[in-house]
Design a protein around this motif. Structure first.
Motif, PDB file in Angstrom:
ATOM      1  N   GLU A   1       0.825  -1.196   0.000  1.00 33.29           N
ATOM      2  CA  GLU A   1       0.000   0.000   0.000  1.00 33.29           C
ATOM      3  C   GLU A   1       0.870   1.262   0.000  1.00 33.29           C
ATOM      4  O   GLU A   1       0.416   2.329  -0.398  1.00 33.29           O
ATOM      5  N   CYS A   2       2.100   1.115   0.434  1.00 33.11           N
ATOM      6  CA  CYS A   2       3.029   2.246   0.453  1.00 33.11           C
ATOM      7  C   CYS A   2       3.788   2.293  -0.864  1.00 33.11           C
ATOM      8  O   CYS A   2       4.348   1.276  -1.308  1.00 33.11           O
ATOM      9  N   ASP A   3       3.837   3.435  -1.459  1.00 32.88           N
ATOM     10  CA  ASP A   3       4.564   3.598  -2.701  1.00 32.88           C
ATOM     11  C   ASP A   3       6.059   3.409  -2.452  1.00 32.88           C
ATOM     12  O   ASP A   3       6.613   3.915  -1.482  1.00 32.88           O
ATOM     13  N   GLY A   4       6.706   2.664  -3.333  1.00 34.10           N
ATOM     14  CA  GLY A   4       8.137   2.446  -3.209  1.00 34.10           C
ATOM     15  C   GLY A   4       8.527   1.204  -2.444  1.00 34.10           C
ATOM     16  O   GLY A   4       9.721   0.985  -2.203  1.00 34.10           O
ATOM     17  N   VAL A   5       7.556   0.382  -2.054  1.00 35.54           N
ATOM     18  CA  VAL A   5       7.846  -0.840  -1.295  1.00 35.54           C
ATOM     19  C   VAL A   5       7.419  -2.052  -2.116  1.00 35.54           C
ATOM     20  O   VAL A   5       6.344  -2.075  -2.710  1.00 35.54           O
ATOM     21  N   GLU A   6       8.270  -3.049  -2.150  1.00 33.81           N
ATOM     22  CA  GLU A   6       7.990  -4.258  -2.925  1.00 33.81           C
ATOM     23  C   GLU A   6       8.406  -5.482  -2.125  1.00 33.81           C
ATOM     24  O   GLU A   6       9.416  -5.466  -1.417  1.00 33.81           O
ATOM     25  N   HIS A   7       7.616  -6.553  -2.235  1.00 35.23           N
ATOM     26  CA  HIS A   7       7.913  -7.815  -1.568  1.00 35.23           C
ATOM     27  C   HIS A   7       8.416  -8.825  -2.592  1.00 35.23           C
ATOM     28  O   HIS A   7       7.837  -8.956  -3.674  1.00 35.23           O
ATOM     29  N   VAL A   8       9.466  -9.540  -2.234  1.00 36.76           N
ATOM     30  CA  VAL A   8      10.067 -10.522  -3.131  1.00 36.76           C
ATOM     31  C   VAL A   8      10.211 -11.848  -2.392  1.00 36.76           C
ATOM     32  O   VAL A   8      10.674 -11.880  -1.246  1.00 36.76           O
ATOM     33  N   GLY A   9       9.817 -12.918  -3.042  1.00 35.79           N
ATOM     34  CA  GLY A   9       9.977 -14.258  -2.491  1.00 35.79           C
ATOM     35  C   GLY A   9      10.825 -15.109  -3.419  1.00 35.79           C
ATOM     36  O   GLY A   9      10.719 -14.989  -4.647  1.00 35.79           O
TER      37      GLY A   9
ATOM     38  N   VAL B   1      11.851  -7.572   1.783  1.00 36.88           N
ATOM     39  CA  VAL B   1      11.080  -6.347   1.605  1.00 36.88           C
ATOM     40  C   VAL B   1      12.052  -5.291   1.092  1.00 36.88           C
ATOM     41  O   VAL B   1      13.064  -4.998   1.739  1.00 36.88           O
ATOM     42  N   LEU B   2      11.756  -4.746  -0.082  1.00 32.16           N
ATOM     43  CA  LEU B   2      12.621  -3.754  -0.717  1.00 32.16           C
ATOM     44  C   LEU B   2      11.978  -2.376  -0.591  1.00 32.16           C
ATOM     45  O   LEU B   2      10.839  -2.192  -1.022  1.00 32.16           O
ATOM     46  N   VAL B   3      12.704  -1.440  -0.023  1.00 33.86           N
ATOM     47  CA  VAL B   3      12.203  -0.083   0.155  1.00 33.86           C
ATOM     48  C   VAL B   3      13.050   0.853  -0.712  1.00 33.86           C
ATOM     49  O   VAL B   3      14.257   1.010  -0.468  1.00 33.86           O
ATOM     50  N   ASP B   4      12.415   1.447  -1.710  1.00 33.04           N
ATOM     51  CA  ASP B   4      13.096   2.399  -2.586  1.00 33.04           C
ATOM     52  C   ASP B   4      13.107   3.759  -1.893  1.00 33.04           C
ATOM     53  O   ASP B   4      12.105   4.478  -1.882  1.00 33.04           O
ATOM     54  N   ARG B   5      14.241   4.110  -1.308  1.00 31.54           N
ATOM     55  CA  ARG B   5      14.307   5.339  -0.513  1.00 31.54           C
ATOM     56  C   ARG B   5      14.192   6.604  -1.359  1.00 31.54           C
ATOM     57  O   ARG B   5      13.959   7.683  -0.816  1.00 31.54           O
ATOM     58  N   ASP B   6      14.354   6.475  -2.661  1.00 29.43           N
ATOM     59  CA  ASP B   6      14.169   7.639  -3.533  1.00 29.43           C
ATOM     60  C   ASP B   6      12.686   7.964  -3.725  1.00 29.43           C
ATOM     61  O   ASP B   6      12.351   9.038  -4.231  1.00 29.43           O
ATOM     62  N   ARG B   7      11.809   7.029  -3.324  1.00 32.60           N
ATOM     63  CA  ARG B   7      10.374   7.221  -3.559  1.00 32.60           C
ATOM     64  C   ARG B   7       9.575   7.383  -2.272  1.00 32.60           C
ATOM     65  O   ARG B   7       8.351   7.454  -2.320  1.00 32.60           O
ATOM     66  N   VAL B   8      10.257   7.392  -1.130  1.00 29.40           N
ATOM     67  CA  VAL B   8       9.541   7.543   0.138  1.00 29.40           C
ATOM     68  C   VAL B   8      10.027   8.802   0.842  1.00 29.40           C
ATOM     69  O   VAL B   8      11.203   9.173   0.744  1.00 29.40           O
ATOM     70  N   ARG B   9       9.115   9.465   1.535  1.00 26.86           N
ATOM     71  CA  ARG B   9       9.472  10.670   2.286  1.00 26.86           C
ATOM     72  C   ARG B   9       9.850  10.350   3.723  1.00 26.86           C
ATOM     73  O   ARG B   9      10.875  10.785   4.220  1.00 26.86           O
ATOM     74  N   ASN B  10       8.967   9.612   4.386  1.00 29.12           N
ATOM     75  CA  ASN B  10       9.220   9.262   5.783  1.00 29.12           C
ATOM     76  C   ASN B  10       9.552   7.773   5.838  1.00 29.12           C
ATOM     77  O   ASN B  10       8.688   6.908   5.821  1.00 29.12           O
TER      78      ASN B  10
ATOM     79  N   GLY C   1      20.167   4.346  -2.813  1.00 34.54           N
ATOM     80  CA  GLY C   1      19.644   3.101  -3.367  1.00 34.54           C
ATOM     81  C   GLY C   1      18.575   2.457  -2.512  1.00 34.54           C
ATOM     82  O   GLY C   1      17.977   3.070  -1.635  1.00 34.54           O
ATOM     83  N   CYS C   2      18.392   1.179  -2.758  1.00 32.85           N
ATOM     84  CA  CYS C   2      17.314   0.430  -2.108  1.00 32.85           C
ATOM     85  C   CYS C   2      17.765  -0.107  -0.749  1.00 32.85           C
ATOM     86  O   CYS C   2      18.899  -0.545  -0.585  1.00 32.85           O
TER      87      CYS C   2
ATOM     88  N   GLU D   1      22.364  -3.316  -3.699  1.00 38.56           N
ATOM     89  CA  GLU D   1      23.597  -2.530  -3.736  1.00 38.56           C
ATOM     90  C   GLU D   1      23.629  -1.463  -2.643  1.00 38.56           C
ATOM     91  O   GLU D   1      24.659  -0.858  -2.400  1.00 38.56           O
ATOM     92  N   GLY D   2      22.482  -1.146  -2.033  1.00 38.06           N
ATOM     93  CA  GLY D   2      22.451  -0.119  -0.997  1.00 38.06           C
ATOM     94  C   GLY D   2      22.816  -0.696   0.349  1.00 38.06           C
ATOM     95  O   GLY D   2      23.981  -0.872   0.696  1.00 38.06           O
ATOM     96  N   CYS D   3      21.816  -1.039   1.134  1.00 39.18           N
ATOM     97  CA  CYS D   3      22.035  -1.635   2.452  1.00 39.18           C
ATOM     98  C   CYS D   3      21.064  -2.793   2.627  1.00 39.18           C
ATOM     99  O   CYS D   3      19.874  -2.668   2.316  1.00 39.18           O
ATOM    100  N   VAL D   4      21.572  -3.902   3.081  1.00 35.86           N
ATOM    101  CA  VAL D   4      20.765  -5.097   3.339  1.00 35.86           C
ATOM    102  C   VAL D   4      20.833  -5.396   4.829  1.00 35.86           C
ATOM    103  O   VAL D   4      21.913  -5.351   5.427  1.00 35.86           O
ATOM    104  N   ALA D   5      19.701  -5.696   5.439  1.00 38.33           N
ATOM    105  CA  ALA D   5      19.656  -5.969   6.874  1.00 38.33           C
ATOM    106  C   ALA D   5      18.973  -7.307   7.134  1.00 38.33           C
ATOM    107  O   ALA D   5      18.071  -7.713   6.390  1.00 38.33           O
ATOM    108  N   TYR D   6      19.419  -7.956   8.193  1.00 32.64           N
ATOM    109  CA  TYR D   6      18.830  -9.235   8.586  1.00 32.64           C
ATOM    110  C   TYR D   6      18.946  -9.388  10.093  1.00 32.64           C
ATOM    111  O   TYR D   6      19.982  -9.064  10.684  1.00 32.64           O
ATOM    112  N   VAL D   7      17.875  -9.871  10.715  1.00 34.76           N
ATOM    113  CA  VAL D   7      17.875 -10.161  12.148  1.00 34.76           C
ATOM    114  C   VAL D   7      17.849 -11.682  12.304  1.00 34.76           C
ATOM    115  O   VAL D   7      16.878 -12.332  11.912  1.00 34.76           O
ATOM    116  N   PRO D   8      18.911 -12.275  12.829  1.00 33.67           N
ATOM    117  CA  PRO D   8      18.981 -13.744  12.938  1.00 33.67           C
ATOM    118  C   PRO D   8      17.847 -14.314  13.783  1.00 33.67           C
ATOM    119  O   PRO D   8      17.342 -13.675  14.708  1.00 33.67           O
ATOM    120  N   GLU D   9      17.487 -15.548  13.445  1.00 38.46           N
ATOM    121  CA  GLU D   9      16.416 -16.252  14.153  1.00 38.46           C
ATOM    122  C   GLU D   9      16.935 -17.584  14.670  1.00 38.46           C
ATOM    123  O   GLU D   9      17.479 -18.379  13.900  1.00 38.46           O
TER     124      GLU D   9
END
Length: 298
Positions: free
Chosen positions: A78-86, A102-111, A153-154, A189-197
């Protein structure tokens, strides 16, 4: 071997088979059978639209919302600039792994924080820990020390990562899966984050022993049981972190507390095309201090 008028004639093939069976006795090695080649790891995108159509009931749910999916069949937001990939990983036609991003295009989001919060509480927590409100300026010192602009970047959040393979090959399979995810998505290519489980790595006995703790009730486990649970959790966390550390991920904050799982991050400057070996285990931050031992002991 053939029979002719009651007699038995030994053919050339029979002699060859006999020599094979006598190989060891005669001091010669029997013929070696070539080992079967390991099938390649095949990574593919999940057609999330096809999955939704398979679970969709038009009579109950109405028409499927086409705007909820991209032209490539991926789940949009529902948020512009966000995409889910499986993605899935398979070997020899058998599925052995899966991942969701979850990919967040920071060039397309304000907050940036608001968009992360709209997606999930986990993404919001990671986004606030790593970047400012606009998603541009990194906060932890570990990110600030990286060469390059991590605010460009993303921003990619690895929401889930599962690999079903036995030890000791599990880490190698997971590393190969991560490497192929990066090449296939083309947006890490920007920043990738992961929280181990730790959960996917518990043994059946450990899962059975895990208590269902209720926040408003006292934890009545013995001190020994608490220590055993903490040690199992730490072991499983280290196992889950290892393939990411081998690929160049780093710990955002190595100050561990008893209820804080370290967040891992990776940037273009830290990614390793030639992964580390198991020596990457030394990069795991030390475990948090053990829970205090009460007077009851045991």
């Amino acid at each position: 071997m053939s029979r002719d008028g009651g007699g038995v004639h030994v053919t050339r093939r029979d002699r060859s088979r006999s020599r094979d069976r006598r190989g060891d006795a005669a001091g010669r090695e029997p013929p070696r059978v070539a080992a079967a080649a390991t099938p390649p790891l095949v990574v593919a995108f999940v057609d999330q639209r096809a999955e939704a159509e398979a679970e969709h009931d038009p009579e109950y749910d109405g028409a499927l919302d086409d705007s909820a999916f991209t032209t490539m069949g991926r789940l949009s937001s529902e948020c512009d600039g966000v995409e889910h990939v499986g993605l899935t990983a398979s070997r020899g036609g058998e599925k052995i792994g899966s991942a969701s991003l979850v990919l967040v295009d920071r060039d397309r989001v304000r907050n940036f924080h608001a968009v992360c919060d709209a997606e999930s509480a986990d993404l919001q927590a990671v986004g606030c820990e790593l970047f400012d409100r606009r998603g541009r300026a990194p906060r932890p010192r570990a990110l600030c020390a990286i060469d390059g602009d991590l605010g460009e970047g993303c921003f990619a959040y690895v929401a889930t990562f599962r690999v079903d393979a036995p030890d000791p090959a599990w880490s190698d399979v997971a590393v190969e899966f991560l490497q192929k995810i990066r090449r296939m998505t083309g947006r890490l290519e920007g920043c990738v984050a992961y929280v181990p489980e730790p959960d996917p790595h518990y043994t059946a006995a450990e899962k059975e022993a895990m208590p269902r703790l209720v926040p408003w009730r006292k934890d009545e486990r013995s001190d020994a049981a608490k220590r055993a649970a903490a040690e199992a959790c730490e072991r499983c966390l280290r196992r889950d972190m290892l393939p990411f550390l081998r690929c160049g991920f780093r710990v955002a904050d190595d100050r561990r507390t008893s209820n804080k799982v370290p967040t891992l991050f990776c940037a273009k400057a830290t990614w390793l095309e030639d992964p580390l070996g198991d020596e990457a285990d030394a990069l795991v931050p030390p475990p948090p201090p053990p829970p205090p031992v009460g007077p009851s002991g045991a």
